[in-house]
Design an enzyme around this catalytic site. Structure first.
Site, PDB file in Angstrom:
ATOM      1  N   GLN A 153       0.821  -1.207   0.000  1.00 58.33           N
ATOM      2  CA  GLN A 153       0.000   0.000   0.000  1.00 58.33           C
ATOM      3  C   GLN A 153       0.854   1.255   0.000  1.00 58.33           C
ATOM      4  O   GLN A 153       0.486   2.269  -0.600  1.00 58.33           O
ATOM      5  CB  GLN A 153      -0.926   0.009   1.215  1.00 58.33           C
ATOM      6  CG  GLN A 153      -2.094  -0.952   1.103  1.00 58.33           C
ATOM      7  CD  GLN A 153      -2.924  -0.703  -0.140  1.00 58.33           C
ATOM      8  OE1 GLN A 153      -3.513   0.354  -0.309  1.00 58.33           O
ATOM      9  NE2 GLN A 153      -2.964  -1.678  -1.025  1.00 58.33           N
ATOM     10  N   HIS A 156       1.601   2.952  -3.345  1.00 56.84           N
ATOM     11  CA  HIS A 156       0.555   3.598  -4.150  1.00 56.84           C
ATOM     12  C   HIS A 156       0.858   5.072  -4.385  1.00 56.84           C
ATOM     13  O   HIS A 156       0.691   5.585  -5.491  1.00 56.84           O
ATOM     14  CB  HIS A 156      -0.803   3.463  -3.459  1.00 56.84           C
ATOM     15  CG  HIS A 156      -1.589   2.292  -3.947  1.00 56.84           C
ATOM     16  ND1 HIS A 156      -1.980   2.153  -5.250  1.00 56.84           N
ATOM     17  CD2 HIS A 156      -2.078   1.209  -3.294  1.00 56.84           C
ATOM     18  CE1 HIS A 156      -2.668   1.031  -5.393  1.00 56.84           C
ATOM     19  NE2 HIS A 156      -2.725   0.431  -4.223  1.00 56.84           N
ATOM     20  N   GLU A 222      -9.380   1.372   5.147  1.00 55.23           N
ATOM     21  CA  GLU A 222      -9.820   0.926   3.818  1.00 55.23           C
ATOM     22  C   GLU A 222      -9.555  -0.574   3.689  1.00 55.23           C
ATOM     23  O   GLU A 222     -10.433  -1.347   3.311  1.00 55.23           O
ATOM     24  CB  GLU A 222      -9.060   1.697   2.744  1.00 55.23           C
ATOM     25  CG  GLU A 222      -9.380   1.255   1.330  1.00 55.23           C
ATOM     26  CD  GLU A 222      -8.459   1.863   0.295  1.00 55.23           C
ATOM     27  OE1 GLU A 222      -8.815   1.828  -0.894  1.00 55.23           O
ATOM     28  OE2 GLU A 222      -7.376   2.370   0.661  1.00 55.23           O
ATOM     29  N   HIS A 223      -8.324  -0.976   3.966  1.00 56.06           N
ATOM     30  CA  HIS A 223      -7.941  -2.390   3.953  1.00 56.06           C
ATOM     31  C   HIS A 223      -7.520  -2.790   5.366  1.00 56.06           C
ATOM     32  O   HIS A 223      -6.682  -2.123   5.969  1.00 56.06           O
ATOM     33  CB  HIS A 223      -6.757  -2.647   3.013  1.00 56.06           C
ATOM     34  CG  HIS A 223      -6.971  -2.159   1.607  1.00 56.06           C
ATOM     35  ND1 HIS A 223      -6.485  -0.941   1.165  1.00 56.06           N
ATOM     36  CD2 HIS A 223      -7.610  -2.720   0.563  1.00 56.06           C
ATOM     37  CE1 HIS A 223      -6.818  -0.777  -0.102  1.00 56.06           C
ATOM     38  NE2 HIS A 223      -7.502  -1.839  -0.497  1.00 56.06           N
ATOM     39  N   ASP A 256      -6.976  -6.691  -4.615  1.00 54.36           N
ATOM     40  CA  ASP A 256      -6.799  -5.693  -5.671  1.00 54.36           C
ATOM     41  C   ASP A 256      -7.020  -6.287  -7.053  1.00 54.36           C
ATOM     42  O   ASP A 256      -7.442  -5.581  -7.971  1.00 54.36           O
ATOM     43  CB  ASP A 256      -5.381  -5.114  -5.611  1.00 54.36           C
ATOM     44  CG  ASP A 256      -5.298  -3.908  -4.694  1.00 54.36           C
ATOM     45  OD1 ASP A 256      -6.342  -3.473  -4.188  1.00 54.36           O
ATOM     46  OD2 ASP A 256      -4.173  -3.404  -4.495  1.00 54.36           O
ATOM     47  N   HIS A 315     -53.884  15.207   2.672  1.00 50.81           N
ATOM     48  CA  HIS A 315     -53.505  13.798   2.795  1.00 50.81           C
ATOM     49  C   HIS A 315     -54.705  12.993   3.312  1.00 50.81           C
ATOM     50  O   HIS A 315     -55.036  11.926   2.784  1.00 50.81           O
ATOM     51  CB  HIS A 315     -52.340  13.630   3.784  1.00 50.81           C
ATOM     52  CG  HIS A 315     -50.993  13.961   3.221  1.00 50.81           C
ATOM     53  ND1 HIS A 315     -50.646  15.218   2.814  1.00 50.81           N
ATOM     54  CD2 HIS A 315     -49.892  13.171   3.021  1.00 50.81           C
ATOM     55  CE1 HIS A 315     -49.392  15.209   2.389  1.00 50.81           C
ATOM     56  NE2 HIS A 315     -48.916  13.976   2.493  1.00 50.81           N
TER      57      HIS A 315
END
Length: 331
Positions: A153, A156, A222-223, A256, A315
């Protein structure tokens, strides 16, 4: 209630914009993660946006995937510019109804901005990016495996964040992981990017798995990678996470690329409120009601009573008129 039938049916979102990052790496996998469910859902119009390479072209892999999923066009742009083009439409870019896909901090900020602009009339999947991972490791974890997951990661981008939560590790065991991170990082072609990411990444040491999961759930990664003994049992303690990778043989890389889960996931703690991309991300769910005259009689008094409490007399009258008509037909 007799005579009252309620249901729900699904329809695809008609026009979707798929953002495929490409600043420092070509990511055909993201084109697949977004394009395949859009195609399966039956979206009528798919617009794909991705930054061009330095020579102005786009990678052939992304072109191939765009063709396979039936994309209308590829927008050769990235960042907030691409998000704006798809949100508002231009002379050459079709306006979309929803924008999906991960990106850097500027892409995420742009997605959140346009989703709150009524002039755009566009929704988003979630805030997604920059990327992050949290690894929980105990004494049973293999230091080389832990280091490889952190680095996968970290490479990235310089704005990515990696967190290591160690459970009751000795100084020697901690050093073994740190040494592996250093040695593996030095062998990576993207080592400079890794250095930038590591600068704002941290290791947190705790005594128990309960402490680790409390911190993890607060961070909402996230992960989330569980390299601990009986990892499958620890999943019960997961409250907030984009996607969970269970045990030493499940690196985040498989998520991934090929495990079958989607890799477009919420970041920056938004896993507390959002789910990752899935088929439902490309669908609308519409409810319906169908009443017979008997059904209206059965629920009518409750409707009129609530409408009366709220002083919404039109109504109330919409039911009252129908029930009166039914009574007159009986006479």
């Amino acid at each position: 209630m007799p005579g009252v039938i309620c249901g729900r049916f699904s329809r695809p979102i008609e026009r979707v914009g798929l953002y495929v990052p490409g600043g420092t790496a070509v990511l055909p996998s993201t084109a697949l993660m977004l394009g395949v469910p859009a195609m399966v859902a039956g979206c009528e119009k798919i617009v794909l946006a991705s930054p061009p390479r330095s020579d102005g072209s786009i990678s052939p892999e992304i072109v191939y995937i765009a063709q396979k999923v039936g994309a209308e066009s590829i927008v050769l742009a990235g960042g907030a510019q691409a998000v704006a083009a798809m949100a508002y439409g231009t002379e050459s870019v079709s306006k979309v109804d929803k924008i999906l896909g991960p990106g850097n901090q500027f892409v995420t900020a742009a997605k959140m901005h346009v989703s709150n602009d009524t002039n755009a009339g566009v929704s988003i999947d979630m805030p997604a990016g920059p990327s992050e991972v949290l690894v929980v490791a105990d004494k049973d974890a293999n230091p080389a495996f832990v280091a490889s997951d952190l680095l996968s990661q970290a490479e990235h981008g310089v704005d990515s964040q990696v967190i290591l939560l160690t459970v009751d590790l000795s100084e020697a065991q901690l050093k073994a992981i740190e040494d592996e991170v250093h040695n593996q990082a030095m062998a990576l072609p993207r080592v400079d990017i890794v250095r930038g990411s590591i600068k704002h990444s941290v290791t947190v040491t705790v005594k128990t798995i309960e402490d680790a999961m409390r911190i993890s759930n607060d961070y909402a990664p996230e992960h989330l990678i569980l390299q601990v003994k009986d990892a499958a049992k620890v999943v019960d303690k997961v409250v907030n996470a984009g996607s969970v990778f269970i045990g030493e043989w499940t690196p985040e890389s498989v998520g991934d690329y090929s495990a079958g889960v989607n890799h477009s996931l919420p970041t920056y703690g938004f896993a507390k409120q959002y789910s990752g991309v899935n088929l439902a991300s490309f669908m609308k769910h519409i409810t319906c009601s169908n009443l017979t005259s008997e059904g209206l009689r059965n629920v009518g008094s409750a409707v009129m009573q609530l409408a009366g409490v709220e002083e919404l007399h039109a109504h109330k009258r919409a039911v009252e008129i129908r029930l009166k008509w039914l009574d007159e037909q009986k006479q």
